[in-house]
Design an enzyme around this catalytic site. Structure first.
Site, mmCIF file in Angstrom:
data_model
loop_
_atom_site.group_PDB
_atom_site.id
_atom_site.type_symbol
_atom_site.label_atom_id
_atom_site.label_comp_id
_atom_site.label_asym_id
_atom_site.label_seq_id
_atom_site.Cartn_x
_atom_site.Cartn_y
_atom_site.Cartn_z
ATOM 1 N N LYS A 68 35.348 41.117 25.990
ATOM 2 C CA LYS A 68 36.691 40.796 26.497
ATOM 3 C C LYS A 68 37.413 39.897 25.491
ATOM 4 O O LYS A 68 36.803 39.441 24.511
ATOM 5 C CB LYS A 68 36.569 40.112 27.856
ATOM 6 C CG LYS A 68 35.886 40.983 28.917
ATOM 7 C CD LYS A 68 36.040 40.381 30.300
ATOM 8 C CE LYS A 68 35.418 41.314 31.336
ATOM 9 N NZ LYS A 68 35.579 40.806 32.698
ATOM 10 N N ASP B 132 43.479 47.474 29.768
ATOM 11 C CA ASP B 132 43.827 46.491 30.778
ATOM 12 C C ASP B 132 45.329 46.398 30.983
ATOM 13 O O ASP B 132 46.082 46.147 30.030
ATOM 14 C CB ASP B 132 43.273 45.122 30.350
ATOM 15 C CG ASP B 132 43.183 44.161 31.511
ATOM 16 O OD1 ASP B 132 43.017 44.628 32.657
ATOM 17 O OD2 ASP B 132 43.257 42.943 31.271
ATOM 18 N N LYS C 78 33.171 42.224 41.349
ATOM 19 C CA LYS C 78 33.800 41.423 42.415
ATOM 20 C C LYS C 78 33.118 41.734 43.748
ATOM 21 O O LYS C 78 33.708 42.341 44.642
ATOM 22 C CB LYS C 78 35.300 41.696 42.461
ATOM 23 C CG LYS C 78 36.007 41.189 41.197
ATOM 24 C CD LYS C 78 37.519 41.350 41.260
ATOM 25 C CE LYS C 78 38.151 40.785 39.980
ATOM 26 N NZ LYS C 78 39.601 40.997 39.921
ATOM 27 N N GLU D 88 37.302 45.614 26.028
ATOM 28 C CA GLU D 88 38.565 45.475 26.750
ATOM 29 C C GLU D 88 39.709 45.446 25.737
ATOM 30 O O GLU D 88 39.628 44.722 24.741
ATOM 31 C CB GLU D 88 38.538 44.176 27.548
ATOM 32 C CG GLU D 88 39.770 43.941 28.404
ATOM 33 C CD GLU D 88 39.713 42.603 29.123
ATOM 34 O OE1 GLU D 88 39.223 42.547 30.258
ATOM 35 O OE2 GLU D 88 40.132 41.589 28.517
ATOM 36 N N ARG E 50 24.092 42.353 67.126
ATOM 37 C CA ARG E 50 25.169 41.818 66.293
ATOM 38 C C ARG E 50 24.803 41.827 64.807
ATOM 39 O O ARG E 50 25.606 42.162 63.935
ATOM 40 C CB ARG E 50 25.564 40.413 66.783
ATOM 41 C CG ARG E 50 26.636 39.666 66.018
ATOM 42 C CD ARG E 50 27.925 40.405 65.696
ATOM 43 N NE ARG E 50 28.461 41.212 66.741
ATOM 44 C CZ ARG E 50 29.137 42.350 66.523
ATOM 45 N NH1 ARG E 50 29.377 42.789 65.294
ATOM 46 N NH2 ARG E 50 29.567 43.059 67.536
#
Lengths: 290, 290, 290, 290, 290, 290
Positions: free
Chosen positions: A169, A218, A137, A197, A103
C-alpha cells in the site's frame, strides 16, 4: 455437505464455549429450572425472510455442548438458499436444553446467514461479470467464520490475514518504489501473491511493469476503471507483460455495485460484505411433545 | 474516564489475543517487512461520520499487544460524541507496528462505536420518555463488549444472560401458571428479578397479581400499549398492587420507535440495537515522522 | 436428575482438566504401571458419614477424561441425602484407570458434598422460618460449583457476583445518600435488584423510603432484628411503602443460627456456608474383578 | 521473601483470571459505578485472629489484574505469624478498584492463610518430634497453592502427584509381591522414591527387605507404632538393612496428633491439613483519602 | 497396549489442537476442496526405515479432531520395533479428511518414533550394563511426550522437572557445602530423591558421606569412572555407607557410549537422546477406495 | 532488530508458558531453594560452536515470565552468525531466577539456532543459484517458530499451512485433470498461488499450460532437472506461456544439494531443513556477583 464452507472446527468450538460461558455463568439457565426435566420437544429453525444459510456448524456445536442427547437434523446446508418459513433444521430432545441453547444458536446462525445472504445479493448483481471479494474488515475472532459465510454466499475470500500475502500500500512505499517493493517481496517470499495498491494510472503501469499479481485500483470511478482496463489490456499485450488481475476497491456500495461490475475489472472488494450485513431473521419454533 | 463503560478486561484481552493470532499467523505482517524498522509515525483515529465512541479499551489492548512502546493518547473516551473528522486518539511510535495493529484496532472500534452510535440515535428519539433496552441478541463472545457499547450510547442493559434473572416466557408456562411460576422463582431465587412475558391483557393482569417485577408486553401495538399502561396503572392502584415495570418488545424498529416511546411504558427493547447497528466508519490517518 | 443443581459444564470441565494436569504431569500415574492393563474392577463411592451429595457432575467428567470406557452408574443424585455406607455410585472398568481417577474424583465429591451437607444442616435448623443464603466468600474459580452445592443442600444463592445486582454498602455512600444511590441504580440498571446494607435503624428506614428491594441488616442482634422487623412491617404498612426483603448478616454462626431464624427476617446469610464447611468423608471401595 | 513458599506464577495467574472472570462477568462491578472514579483510598489487610500468612502472591496478582496503578506494600510475607489486628499489607489507589478487588483477594488470602495456620498448629504440637506431611487431598486446581501454604505453615509436602514417585498400595499388589513391586519400580523408574503402604508388621518387614525408601504404616495405633519403630530399628541394624523412613497415616487428627508424634516415626500425614483447615478471618479496612 | 508409554492425554490434546489450528487457519485445507466429499480411501502408515514406534496416541487424537468418523486401526503399539515397510496403522474413511490430517499425524509420529528409535539404539549398545537416562534437554511443551518416547525406546526417564527432585549442582554450593545442602534437602523435602553433581573424586566422597541418593559424575573419562566405581564400592563397604547410584554424564555421545557403558556406573545420561534424534522417516500410503 | 525474523508473540508466549508450567509444577525449582534469595549473578549465553542465532524472542519471554527484574542484553540478534565462545547475550539479576530459567531458555535457543544454522549451511551451498525452501515438516505447535528460524538462516518459507495456497498433488487429481484443478483453484480462490506437483515431464507441460504459478518437480534427478528446465524455458517461450517457478523436491539431502542447486530450478525444498537440524550447542556461563 460442502466442506469448503466449513470454518475450522477449533474456531467454532472456541466461540461456542465462550458463548455458553457468557450466557450461563454462574447459575445456568434460571428459567429452565421452571420446567419438568423430563419434558421433550420438537423445534424448527425457520427463517422469517428468504436468504442463504451459513453457520450450521455453529448450531451443531452449540447443541452438542449444551446437551449431546439432542438430535439435530438439517434439511438445508451452508450455502443453500431458503425461502421464508422453510424449515432449515429440526431439533428433538429435552425441552429445557433446547430453550437453553436457543439464543446462542440463533445468534450464530442469523449473523452468519446474514453475511451469506448479503454476499449472495452482491453476487447476484455481479452476475458473473466480476468476482466479489471480501476484506479484512471482519469482527476480531470471527475472521474464519465470517469468511466462510462469504463463501457460502457465493462470493470469494480476499487475503486471509497479514501473513497470507503481501499487499504493497502507499504506506509501504516510503523510501522505496513499487518496482523495488515487488522485487523485495518476490525475493523474500517466493511463490507468494504480491498485490499492489494503486491510486493513479501511472502507479498501475508501474505495478504491471513490476510484475504484480494483482493491482488494487483504489477509488477509481466506474468510468475511469473501464478506461483503465482497456489501457492495461493494451499495454500488457503491447509490451508482452503478464496481465495482472485488476481489483476495484474503495467506497463501493451495493448501490454502485452494478456500475463497477461492468467495468471489466476481475475483482471487486468491499468491507460492507462483512461489516454491514444485516442479520437474517431466523426463529426457533418450539413445540412440546406430548 | 467513566469505568461503568468498560467491559471486563479479561474479555477484551482474550478477543485481542484471538484477533492478533488470526491476523498474524504464521509469519506476521509480511508487508511490514518492506519498511525500515527504525521509521516512526504519528497516526490519528478519525471518524468519517459523526457518532458516539465505544471500544477504546480494545484499541489500547491491541496496541499494547502488538508493540508496548507505542504511545497512545485519547482525546475522546467511550460514551462521548464526535464530529466527522474530529481526532479520537493519536498513536506515536514504530511505523511498522502501527500498520500491523491498524486493522484490528479499527475493526473493534468501528464495530463498537457503531453500536454506541446506533443506541444513541434510539435514545435521542426516546427523548427521556422511555428507557431503551438491549437484548441477548449479541454476537457470541461479544456479550460484555456489545452491552458496554450500548451503555456508551446512553441506552441500558437488559438481562445479562440466562443466569442473571428469571424470564417466564410462554414456553416456561407448560403445565403451570404465571402465578405458580413467579412463586417458584421467588422461592428458589429470592431477591432476584422476576420478569414475565405477556401476549395478552389477561396475562398482564395475571403477572401483576403474581407480583412480577417487570412485564414484557410482547407484540402490542402502540395504541394497545397506551391503553394497557392506563389499565395497569388503574388496576394496581385500585387493588393496592405494586405497579411492575412495563416493557414493550417485539418488532420495534427505529422507524416505529417514536410511536412506542410515547405510550407510557417504562422500557422498550429491540435486538436491532446490537444486531443491526451499522459500523461507524473510522479511519487511521498515518503520517511518517521525518 | 434436577438440572438446577448442575454447575455450568464448562466450569466443571475446566477444573477437571486442571486437576488431571496437576495430578498426572509429566509421567502419568507411576504406580498404575505396576498393574496388569487388562485387569478390571468394580468400585463403589461410599460415604463414611451421613450427608447430602453434590459434585456428581465432576465425578462423571473426571472418569470421562481419564478413561471414557469406564461405566459409571449413580444411585444417588446431587441434592439427595445419604446414610453412612450407602452406595452413591458404582464404577466398572479398568482397574488402573479407576485408581488413577480416584483421588481427583473424591477431592471434588467430598468437598462439594461437604458444602451441601453443611448447607442442609443450616436449612434443617432454619426449619422454614427463614431462607438461608450463601455469600461471595467462595474459593476463586469455584464460584459456580460451590453455589450449586449450596443449592444441593437446600439453601439459596445470594448475588452471583459483582455484576449481578447492586449492593450499596457503606463504602458506596461516600458523598451520596442511600436515596440517591438507589435512584442512580434504578436509573442506570433498570429492572435489576437493588440491595442496601444498613447498620442502623435510621438507615433501614431510609432504604425502605428509597425503595430498596432488599435490606441487609448488618450486625444486629436477634432481639434487635425482631424489633426491627416489627418496625419495618408497621412503618411500610402505615406509609404505603413496599415492604423490602430483610436479610440478617454479620457474624451469624451455626450456633447462633436458631436465634436469628426466629426473628422474622426473610433471609439470613453467612460466609461459613461455603468457607467453613468440613469435607464429607467419602471413600472409594475398589474390588478387582476375577 | 522466601521463594520456596511461592506457588508457580502460572498457577496463581490462571486462578486469578478465573476469579475475576467469575466475579465481574458481564458488566463489571455494578456498585463501583456509584463511586467518583477519582476517589482514592488506603486499605489495610488485617486479620481478625492470630495466624500464619500464605497467599500474598495471589493478592499481588489480583490487584495487578484489576488495576495495575494500585500500590501494594506488604509488611508480612508468606510463612510469617501475625497477631490479630496486625497489618499484613496496605493498598493505596483508586477507591473503586480496591473495592472491586477486595473479595477476590480476601478469598485467596483467608483460605491459604487458613491452611498455613492449621499446618503451623500441627507443627507446634509435633514440636520437632516428627515431620508433619500433607497428602493429595487438595482441592482440584489448587494443588500447588495449597501445598505452598502447607510449607508456609512449617509442615512438609508429601508426594506432589501421581507422577512424582511410586506408592505401592494394597491395590497395586494384586498378583505381585512387595518385593517384586519395589524391584519393578527401581528398574522402571531408577533414582525415584519408592514408597510402600503396609497394614501389618510382616508387610513392614517385607518392605524393609525390599529396600523401600519410605513405609507408610497405615492405621497403626500410637502404641503399635512405638513397638514397630523399635522393631524396625533393631531388625535393620541386625540384618544390615538401610532403615527406611517410617510414616504414620490413617485417621490421625489434631486431637490424636500428640500421641502419634511421640512414637518415633519420622513422618506423619493427614488429609485434614489441607481439607479441614478453617479459613483465617481476614478483613480489608478501607479508608477513603481526602 | 502398555499405558506406561502414554503421555498424559491433556498434553497430547493441547498439542494436537495447536497443530491443527496452525495448519488450517483460516480457511481449512484449500486443496481438499478439489476432492469429491463422498470419496473414501484406505491409508497405511508405513516406515521407510526400521525403528521403534512412539506417538500413536498423537495420531489417534489428530484423526479424532479432524474427523471422528475415520476408523483407525493400529497393528503396532508404542514401544514396538518395526521393519521398513511394515504397516503400523491403517486409516479408513473420508479421502479429504485423511489428506488433511496426514502431515500433522506424520509430524508427531516421525518425531517421537525418531526419539524412540534413537533411545533404543543406545539401549542396544548398553546391553544391560547400564541404564540409559534422558535429561531435561527437551523441546519446550514436549517434555512429557519426548520422555514417553524415551521410555518407548527402552531407556529411562531422569528427573521430570525442576520440582521433581533436588539436584545439587556446583552453582547451588555457593556459600554452603555438599553435606549441608544434602541435609537441608532432606529436612525441607523429606522422602524426595537428593542428587549431587560431582566434578572430582573428593566431591564424590563428600556426597557419599552426605548420604546422597545419586551422584552425577560430571565429565569423568571412562577410565576414571572405572576407577571411581571401584573406589566408591570399597569406601562405602569399609565405612558402612549406603552405596549411592552413580551416574555418568557430560559429553557422552553414541560413539563413546560403549566405553562408558562398561565402567560399572549405574546410569548414564545424555541430552542427545532427545535433542539430537533424527526423525524416523514414515509415510502415509493413501489408496482411494472405488 | 529485523522484525521479519520474529515469530508472532502469542505463539512465543504460549510455548514459554507451557515450558515453565511443565518444568516448575507443582513446587517450583527445588534446588533453587538452597540459594540465598538475595544472591545475584551475571550470566552469559555462549555457543560452543559457530552458528546462526534464532530464538532470542523466546529467551526474552522466558526470563520475563520467570523474573521480570532480570536485565537481559543481547549482543547478537536473530539471523546473525556467531563464532564459538562469542557472547550472545548477558543476563544480570537474581542468581536463583537465572538458574530456574536457564534450561528452558537454552532449550528454545539451541533448538531454533540449530535450525537457523542448518538452513544457513544449505544457503551457503546454494550460493545464490537457487532459493532454499522449507516444508510443512515442522513440529506441531512450532510452525511459526521453526519457519522464523529458517528465515533467520537465510532460507525462505514455503507454504505456511494448508490454508495458505493450493497444492495440487497426485491425490487431488482423482477424477479430474491438472487443467481442471488449476481452473477450479483460480475460480474458487482468486489471487492465491496455485502450485502443482508433477512426477513426469508431461505433467509439467500440463501444469504450464494450465497456468500454475509453481511446479513442484518431484523426485527428478539433477540431470533430469537440468533438461527439464531447458525444456520448460523453451516451451514457454515458444508458446507464449508464463514461465512458472520450478521447484525441486523429493529426497534432497545436504549431500546432494550442490548437484540440485546447479540445475536451474528456482526453488528447492527439503523437510530436513527443519526436521533434521541438530541443535546448536549453547551454554549459559553463570558467575555469582560478589
Amino acid at each position: 455437505m460442502r466442506h469448503d464452507l466449513d470454518p475450522p472446527r477449533h474456531d467454532v468450538r472456541r466461540l461456542v464455549e465462550m458463548a455458553l460461558a457468557e450466557d450461563l455463568t454462574p447459575f445456568g439457565d434460571l428459567s429452565a429450572t421452571l420446567l419438568d426435566p423430563a419434558q421433550t420437544c420438537t423445534a424448527e429453525f425457520v427463517p422469517r425472510a428468504p436468504g442463504v444459510i451459513a453457520g450450521t456448524r455453529c448450531v451443531i456445536e452449540t447443541f452438542a455442548a449444551v446437551d449431546p442427547s439432542i438430535e439435530l437434523e438439517f434439511a438445508v446446508g451452508d450455502g443453500e438458499r431458503v425461502e421464508a418459513r422453510q424449515v432449515i433444521a429440526t431439533a428433538r430432545g429435552s425441552f429445557a436444553s433446547v430453550l437453553t441453547a436457543e439464543r446462542t444458536a440463533l445468534n450464530f446462525l442469523s449473523h452468519l446467514s446474514g453475511i451469506a445472504t448479503n454476499a449472495a445479493s452482491w453476487v447476484d448483481v455481479a452476475a458473473g461479470r466480476v468476482t466479489v471479494w471480501d476484506t479484512r474488515k471482519t469482527l476480531p475472532g470471527y475472521r474464519s467464520l465470517q469468511k466462510a459465510a462469504v463463501r457460502a454466499g457465493g462470493a470469494s475470500n480476499h487475503r486471509g490475514n497479514l501473513s497470507d500475502w503481501i499487499m504493497v500500500k502507499d504506506n509501504h512505499l516510503l523510501g522505496t518504489t513499487i518496482a523495488e517493493a515487488v522485487a523485495a517481496s518476490r525475493r523474500n517470499w517466493p511463490g507468494r501473491t504480491v498485490h499492489v495498491e494503486a491510486d493513479r494510472r501511472d502507479q498501475v503501469d508501474e505495478a504491471c511493469d513490476a510484475g504484480a499479481d494483482i493491482i488494487l485500483c483504489d477509488n477509481f470511478s466506474p468510468a475511469e476503471l473501464t478506461d483503465l482496463v482497456a489501457h492495461v489490456d493494451a499495454r500488457c499485450a503491447a509490451e508482452g507483460l503478464r496481465r495482472p488481475l485488476l481489483e476495484a476497491s474503495g467506497g463501493i456500495t451495493f448501490d454502485t455495485l452494478d456500475a463497477y461490475a461492468g467495468t471489466g475489472v476481475d475483482l471487486l472488494s468491499s468491507g460492507s460484505l462483512t461489516n454491514a450485513a444485516p442479520v437474517l431473521d431466523i426463529g426457533l419454533d418450539v413445540v412440546p411433545t406430548a
